[in-house]
Design a protein around this motif. Structure first.
Motif, PDB file in Angstrom:
ATOM      1  N   ARG A  70       0.828  -1.209   0.000  1.00 56.87           N
ATOM      2  CA  ARG A  70       0.000   0.000   0.000  1.00 56.87           C
ATOM      3  C   ARG A  70       0.862   1.258   0.000  1.00 56.87           C
ATOM      4  O   ARG A  70       0.574   2.222  -0.714  1.00 56.87           O
ATOM      5  N   SER A  72       2.454   1.803  -3.393  1.00 51.82           N
ATOM      6  CA  SER A  72       1.454   2.353  -4.314  1.00 51.82           C
ATOM      7  C   SER A  72       1.245   3.841  -4.065  1.00 51.82           C
ATOM      8  O   SER A  72       1.178   4.638  -5.014  1.00 51.82           O
ATOM      9  N   LYS A 114       2.122   6.927  -6.648  1.00 54.12           N
ATOM     10  CA  LYS A 114       1.117   7.923  -7.066  1.00 54.12           C
ATOM     11  C   LYS A 114       1.586   9.344  -6.764  1.00 54.12           C
ATOM     12  O   LYS A 114       1.302  10.269  -7.517  1.00 54.12           O
TER      13      LYS A 114
END
Length: 143
Positions: free
Chosen positions: A54, A57, A61
């Motif tokens: 997580r 990610s 981003k």
């Protein structure tokens, strides 16, 4: 009544590797104690992997390349250490002997197969427990 039986080895699984002519290269039985089985389960289903995934990610981003690469490096180091621990548990003192007899590539395939074997066993056990619970709940609610 709930009844459990403690065995010396929770899992005993024979492994054989043959060459293309059918000659036996490795004939080994994986013997896993209940404590080792728990360690393997923790290696396979490592909660830190989910958290790191997580975070990776999120960093991707947000375009934080340096932080992403640093965390990715740490994740890979931990994964390598867990794989090493997995190999030691599964193959014990025969690890290097097996690797020498079959070669690095086949040995890594064997490690992958054993990893899949354990992952599938843990998942199947969980699914069967869930199916039993659902069936029992249906019986109770239909009365």
């Amino acid at each position: 009544m709930i009844k459990l039986t403690r065995k010396q080895y929770e899992i005993e699984e024979p492994i054989q590797v043959q060459d293309e002519n059918g000659n036996m290269l490795v004939d080994y039985t994986v013997r896993i104690t209940p404590e080792e089985k728990l360690k393997i389960k923790n290696i396979i289903f490592d909660e830190q992997d989910v958290k790191d995934g997580r975070l990776l990610s999120k960093l991707e981003k947000e375009d934080k390349t340096d932080e992403y690469e640093e965390l990715e490096s740490k994740v890979l180091e931990r994964a390598k250490a867990r794989q090493e621990e997995f190999e030691k548990i599964v193959f014990k003192e025969e690890r290097e002997n097996i690797k020498q007899k079959v070669g690095e590539s086949i040995y890594l395939d064997l490690v992958d197969m054993m990893f899949d074997f354990f992952a599938n066993a843990f998942v199947e056990k969980r699914i069967s427990q869930m199916n039993t619970l659902t069936t029992n709940l249906r019986k109770i609610t239909n009365k």
